[in-house]
Design a protein around this motif. Structure first.
Motif, PDB file in Angstrom:
ATOM      1  N   ASP A   1      67.199  21.596  11.724  1.00  0.00           N
ATOM      2  CA  ASP A   1      67.431  20.973  10.419  1.00  0.00           C
ATOM      3  C   ASP A   1      67.375  21.981   9.278  1.00  0.00           C
ATOM      4  O   ASP A   1      68.073  21.830   8.273  1.00  0.00           O
ATOM      5  N   SER A   2      66.551  23.002   9.421  1.00  0.00           N
ATOM      6  CA  SER A   2      66.364  23.963   8.335  1.00  0.00           C
ATOM      7  C   SER A   2      67.269  25.189   8.466  1.00  0.00           C
ATOM      8  O   SER A   2      67.094  26.170   7.749  1.00  0.00           O
ATOM      9  N   LEU A   3      68.253  25.120   9.356  1.00  0.00           N
ATOM     10  CA  LEU A   3      69.120  26.272   9.607  1.00  0.00           C
ATOM     11  C   LEU A   3      70.040  26.556   8.425  1.00  0.00           C
ATOM     12  O   LEU A   3      70.708  25.660   7.912  1.00  0.00           O
TER      13      LEU A   3
ATOM     14  N   VAL B   1      59.947  27.303   7.105  1.00  0.00           N
ATOM     15  CA  VAL B   1      59.271  27.925   8.230  1.00  0.00           C
ATOM     16  C   VAL B   1      58.637  26.869   9.128  1.00  0.00           C
ATOM     17  O   VAL B   1      58.278  25.773   8.687  1.00  0.00           O
ATOM     18  N   SER B   2      58.533  27.195  10.398  1.00  0.00           N
ATOM     19  CA  SER B   2      57.845  26.358  11.374  1.00  0.00           C
ATOM     20  C   SER B   2      57.180  27.289  12.374  1.00  0.00           C
ATOM     21  O   SER B   2      57.430  28.495  12.379  1.00  0.00           O
ATOM     22  N   SER B   3      56.329  26.752  13.239  1.00  0.00           N
ATOM     23  CA  SER B   3      55.691  27.604  14.236  1.00  0.00           C
ATOM     24  C   SER B   3      56.729  28.057  15.255  1.00  0.00           C
ATOM     25  O   SER B   3      57.712  27.362  15.526  1.00  0.00           O
ATOM     26  N   PHE B   4      56.511  29.220  15.823  1.00  0.00           N
ATOM     27  CA  PHE B   4      57.492  29.756  16.766  1.00  0.00           C
ATOM     28  C   PHE B   4      57.612  28.871  18.001  1.00  0.00           C
ATOM     29  O   PHE B   4      58.691  28.765  18.598  1.00  0.00           O
ATOM     30  N   LEU B   5      56.531  28.192  18.383  1.00  0.00           N
ATOM     31  CA  LEU B   5      56.592  27.304  19.544  1.00  0.00           C
ATOM     32  C   LEU B   5      57.543  26.134  19.295  1.00  0.00           C
ATOM     33  O   LEU B   5      58.305  25.739  20.188  1.00  0.00           O
TER      34      LEU B   5
ATOM     35  N   SER C   1      59.536  36.322  16.657  1.00  0.00           N
ATOM     36  CA  SER C   1      58.747  36.437  15.433  1.00  0.00           C
ATOM     37  C   SER C   1      59.594  35.969  14.259  1.00  0.00           C
ATOM     38  O   SER C   1      60.823  35.940  14.335  1.00  0.00           O
ATOM     39  N   CYS C   2      58.913  35.594  13.184  1.00  0.00           N
ATOM     40  CA  CYS C   2      59.581  35.211  11.940  1.00  0.00           C
ATOM     41  C   CYS C   2      59.374  36.327  10.922  1.00  0.00           C
ATOM     42  O   CYS C   2      58.242  36.622  10.539  1.00  0.00           O
ATOM     43  N   ILE C   3      60.469  36.962  10.509  1.00  0.00           N
ATOM     44  CA  ILE C   3      60.383  37.944   9.425  1.00  0.00           C
ATOM     45  C   ILE C   3      60.481  37.175   8.117  1.00  0.00           C
ATOM     46  O   ILE C   3      61.462  36.478   7.871  1.00  0.00           O
TER      47      ILE C   3
ATOM     48  N   PRO D   1      59.962  36.896   3.673  1.00  0.00           N
ATOM     49  CA  PRO D   1      60.376  37.728   2.535  1.00  0.00           C
ATOM     50  C   PRO D   1      59.410  38.844   2.166  1.00  0.00           C
ATOM     51  O   PRO D   1      59.811  39.813   1.524  1.00  0.00           O
ATOM     52  N   THR D   2      58.146  38.732   2.559  1.00  0.00           N
ATOM     53  CA  THR D   2      57.199  39.808   2.260  1.00  0.00           C
ATOM     54  C   THR D   2      57.307  40.953   3.257  1.00  0.00           C
ATOM     55  O   THR D   2      56.651  41.975   3.090  1.00  0.00           O
ATOM     56  N   GLY D   3      58.118  40.773   4.303  1.00  0.00           N
ATOM     57  CA  GLY D   3      58.336  41.837   5.270  1.00  0.00           C
ATOM     58  C   GLY D   3      57.502  41.737   6.526  1.00  0.00           C
ATOM     59  O   GLY D   3      57.811  42.365   7.533  1.00  0.00           O
ATOM     60  N   GLN D   4      56.436  40.957   6.501  1.00  0.00           N
ATOM     61  CA  GLN D   4      55.566  40.831   7.665  1.00  0.00           C
ATOM     62  C   GLN D   4      56.106  39.795   8.648  1.00  0.00           C
ATOM     63  O   GLN D   4      56.718  38.806   8.260  1.00  0.00           O
ATOM     64  N   GLY D   5      55.865  40.031   9.929  1.00  0.00           N
ATOM     65  CA  GLY D   5      56.225  39.059  10.943  1.00  0.00           C
ATOM     66  C   GLY D   5      55.114  38.032  11.115  1.00  0.00           C
ATOM     67  O   GLY D   5      53.928  38.377  11.077  1.00  0.00           O
ATOM     68  N   THR D   6      55.487  36.765  11.289  1.00  0.00           N
ATOM     69  CA  THR D   6      54.502  35.704  11.478  1.00  0.00           C
ATOM     70  C   THR D   6      54.936  34.799  12.626  1.00  0.00           C
ATOM     71  O   THR D   6      56.115  34.748  12.991  1.00  0.00           O
ATOM     72  N   LEU D   7      53.965  34.061  13.169  1.00  0.00           N
ATOM     73  CA  LEU D   7      54.231  33.145  14.275  1.00  0.00           C
ATOM     74  C   LEU D   7      53.879  31.705  13.940  1.00  0.00           C
ATOM     75  O   LEU D   7      54.396  30.785  14.566  1.00  0.00           O
ATOM     76  N   THR D   8      52.990  31.504  12.981  1.00  0.00           N
ATOM     77  CA  THR D   8      52.528  30.160  12.649  1.00  0.00           C
ATOM     78  C   THR D   8      52.733  29.893  11.163  1.00  0.00           C
ATOM     79  O   THR D   8      52.888  30.822  10.357  1.00  0.00           O
TER      80      THR D   8
END
Length: 218
Positions: free
Chosen positions: A61-63, A90-94, A133-135, A137-144
């Motif tokens: 939905d958020s694509l 954003v959403s969790s990677f799972l 991973s989710c890149i 806007p701050t440049g860091q990768g996140t998963l949750t």
């Protein structure tokens, strides 16, 4: 002093919000009506030979847009596939890998963190090894979502967007995410850990490319 600074920032944000509403009522076009960002048709990475690319159509939905890239290393012994999925929420990677029909063996899941890169996950099924991973806007990768929000809750991040917000070209909070899934076939003669090493190598190159090229538009 810290409390005073925080109060000043909150008042500034409140004033900006009122101003943005007033401006949007007058003449400035909504940023949501502007042309959508499109991922590049080719991305050159050091140590990897670009083979092909194609747009992806995914049930999210958020694509905003998505693209798939295929690479070989220069020895031509290893091929990796990179799915770049640009999201406005954003959403969790799972949740994301479930929605795009990626399954994995739970015992293979490894959650990693690297300085200056951030969080990423490694996992595998019978035939493929994956890194996700989710890149942001701050440049860091996140998963949750919690990790993503932690990067977004800094007052300086919000203040840096005030100008664009007042002009109607951006939200005050930036929820965009370049969700990345890198995958490769599991070699029968090598362990999953060897595949993970190749995925991490390509992830470092991919993340470095986007550090100063993260989209400025939706």
């Amino acid at each position: 002093m810290q409390i005073l600074y925080k109060n000043i920032c909150l008042v500034t944000i409140a004033i900006a919000a009122v101003g943005a509403i007033a401006i949007s009522v007058i003449t400035i076009p909504k940023f949501s009506n502007r042309p959508r960002y499109q991922l590049p048709s080719q991305i050159d990475l050091p140590n990897w030979r670009s083979l092909s690319s194609q747009p992806l159509n995914l049930p999210l939905d958020s694509l905003l847009t998505a693209h798939q890239y295929l690479y070989n290393d220069y020895s031509r012994n290893h091929q990796v596939r990179i799915d770049a999925i640009y999201l406005n929420r954003v959403s969790s990677f799972l949740n994301i890998i479930k929605n795009i029909n990626i399954q994995y063996i739970e015992s293979t899941l490894q959650l990693k963190y690297a300085a200056n890169i951030g969080h990423y996950a490694l996992f595998a099924d019978q035939d493929q090894a994956y890194l996700a991973s989710c890149i942001n806007p701050t440049g860091q990768g996140t998963l949750t979502e919690a990790q993503f929000n932690s990067n977004q809750h800094h007052i300086d991040v919000v203040l840096s967007r005030l100008g664009s917000y007042l002009l109607g070209t951006a939200d005050l909070r930036d929820y965009r995410c370049l969700f990345t899934v890198i995958s490769m076939p599991i070699a029968k003669t090598a362990s999953t850990q060897v595949n993970y090493q190749y995925l991490e190598k390509s992830w470092i190159d991919w993340h470095r490319f986007w550090q100063d090229k993260f989209p400025t538009d939706y």
